[in-house]
Design a protein around this motif. Structure first.
Motif, PDB file in Angstrom:
ATOM      1  N   LYS A   1       0.799  -1.159  -0.133  1.00  0.00           N
ATOM      2  CA  LYS A   1      -0.003   0.063   0.016  1.00  0.00           C
ATOM      3  C   LYS A   1       0.972   1.361  -0.071  1.00  0.00           C
ATOM      4  CE  LYS A   1      -3.738   2.405   2.711  1.00  0.00           C
ATOM      5  NZ  LYS A   1      -4.410   2.260   3.873  1.00  0.00           N
ATOM      6  N   GLY A   2       0.727   2.287  -0.968  1.00  0.00           N
ATOM      7  CA  GLY A   2       1.333   3.380  -1.040  1.00  0.00           C
ATOM      8  C   GLY A   2       2.514   3.383  -1.985  1.00  0.00           C
ATOM      9  N   LYS A   3       2.863   2.110  -2.257  1.00  0.00           N
ATOM     10  CA  LYS A   3       3.889   2.030  -3.255  1.00  0.00           C
ATOM     11  C   LYS A   3       3.680   2.492  -4.673  1.00  0.00           C
ATOM     12  CE  LYS A   3       7.361  -0.923  -5.460  1.00  0.00           C
ATOM     13  NZ  LYS A   3       7.920  -2.187  -5.845  1.00  0.00           N
ATOM     14  N   VAL A   4       4.474   3.427  -5.353  1.00  0.00           N
ATOM     15  CA  VAL A   4       4.491   3.615  -6.834  1.00  0.00           C
ATOM     16  C   VAL A   4       4.934   2.718  -7.584  1.00  0.00           C
ATOM     17  CG1 VAL A   4       4.699   5.602  -8.328  1.00  0.00           C
ATOM     18  CG2 VAL A   4       4.160   6.177  -6.097  1.00  0.00           C
ATOM     19  N   TYR A   5       4.183   2.009  -8.323  1.00  0.00           N
ATOM     20  CA  TYR A   5       4.524   1.083  -9.342  1.00  0.00           C
ATOM     21  C   TYR A   5       4.578   1.843 -10.757  1.00  0.00           C
ATOM     22  CZ  TYR A   5       3.223  -2.329  -5.958  1.00  0.00           C
ATOM     23  OH  TYR A   5       3.433  -2.912  -4.528  1.00  0.00           O
ATOM     24  N   SER A   6       5.574   1.227 -11.385  1.00  0.00           N
ATOM     25  CA  SER A   6       5.997   1.776 -12.897  1.00  0.00           C
ATOM     26  C   SER A   6       5.444   0.805 -13.980  1.00  0.00           C
ATOM     27  CB  SER A   6       7.407   1.977 -13.104  1.00  0.00           C
ATOM     28  OG  SER A   6       7.736   2.375 -14.317  1.00  0.00           O
ATOM     29  N   GLY A   7       4.631   1.609 -14.859  1.00  0.00           N
ATOM     30  CA  GLY A   7       4.399   0.725 -15.974  1.00  0.00           C
ATOM     31  C   GLY A   7       5.396   0.316 -17.098  1.00  0.00           C
ATOM     32  N   LYS A   8       5.038  -0.484 -17.859  1.00  0.00           N
ATOM     33  CA  LYS A   8       5.896  -0.794 -19.151  1.00  0.00           C
ATOM     34  C   LYS A   8       6.432   0.536 -19.769  1.00  0.00           C
ATOM     35  CE  LYS A   8       4.713  -3.673 -22.267  1.00  0.00           C
ATOM     36  NZ  LYS A   8       3.783  -4.342 -23.354  1.00  0.00           N
ATOM     37  N   HIS A   9       5.497   1.538 -19.977  1.00  0.00           N
ATOM     38  CA  HIS A   9       6.206   2.887 -20.647  1.00  0.00           C
ATOM     39  C   HIS A   9       6.359   3.753 -19.543  1.00  0.00           C
ATOM     40  CE1 HIS A   9       4.782   0.734 -24.073  1.00  0.00           C
ATOM     41  NE2 HIS A   9       3.693   0.402 -23.564  1.00  0.00           N
ATOM     42  N   THR A  10       6.500   3.170 -18.225  1.00  0.00           N
ATOM     43  CA  THR A  10       7.268   4.121 -17.307  1.00  0.00           C
ATOM     44  C   THR A  10       6.148   5.030 -16.568  1.00  0.00           C
ATOM     45  OG1 THR A  10       7.929   6.174 -18.274  1.00  0.00           O
ATOM     46  CG2 THR A  10       9.459   3.911 -18.077  1.00  0.00           C
ATOM     47  N   TYR A  11       4.775   4.975 -16.823  1.00  0.00           N
ATOM     48  CA  TYR A  11       3.847   5.892 -16.387  1.00  0.00           C
ATOM     49  C   TYR A  11       3.682   5.274 -14.663  1.00  0.00           C
ATOM     50  CZ  TYR A  11       0.025   9.357 -16.300  1.00  0.00           C
ATOM     51  OH  TYR A  11      -0.570  10.274 -16.043  1.00  0.00           O
TER      52      TYR A  11
END
Length: 175
Positions: A44-54
């Motif tokens: 919870k609260g973590k920022v994950y990064s998409g394949k295209h870094t979003y």
């Protein structure tokens, strides 16, 4: 915000390397229709990064959620589903939402999670061709169509199918 889905609560999973459009397009579309969309990750609260870094922040962790609190589960693709299907709480939430008769929607590689949750047998679905064999081996009936609705499951192939995918989800949840 009032809309066709006011009062509905939708769960979405996130992990690193999620397919950016397959998370954000449904999240924004369902929110636009008035649904409350909860994005959950392992932390919870973590920022994950998409394949295209979003970036995408998890506002809940898997273990703090209960399937009865949601009307639907929408699973984005990318490479995140391959990691997420190893999480016991992800599989439990997926299976319990599904077996309680609520909607499970998956797009592209997201079919890996319903496969691992053991809910694909006898369901007509679609996906990226890359996991076609996995779905067939799990007992699904695979077809190459932009969107497939079979009972309480909706599936799509790829980001280009997002308009049809989201339209089907909104129609299903607004019944």
């Amino acid at each position: 915000m009032k809309g066709k889905l006011s009062g509905k609560k939708v769960l979405m999973f996130v992990d690193d390397l999620y397919e950016d459009l397959e998370l954000w397009y449904p999240k924004l579309r369902l929110t636009e229709e008035g649904a409350e969309v909860v994005i959950a990750g392992k932390v919870k609260g973590k920022v994950y990064s998409g394949k295209h870094t979003y970036p995408c922040r998890a506002y809940a962790s898997f273990e703090e959620l209960h399937h009865n609190d949601f009307d639907a589960l929408v699973i984005p693709g990318g490479f995140a589903p391959d990691k997420l299907r190893r999480e016991e709480n992800v599989l439990k939430l997926t299976k319990n939402i599904f077996t309680s008769g609520k909607l499970v929607a998956h797009i592209c590689h997201a079919g890996w999670i319903p496969i691992s949750a053991g809910i694909m047998k006898g369901f007509r679905c679609t996906s990226t061709p890359g996991i076609k064999d996995d779905l067939l081996n799990a007992g699904a009936i695979w077809v190459d169509e932009p969107v497939v609705v079979d009972r309480n499951m909706i599936s799509s192939r790829r980001p280009d199918d997002l308009p049809e995918f989201c339209k089907a989800i909104v129609e299903y949840l607004s019944k």
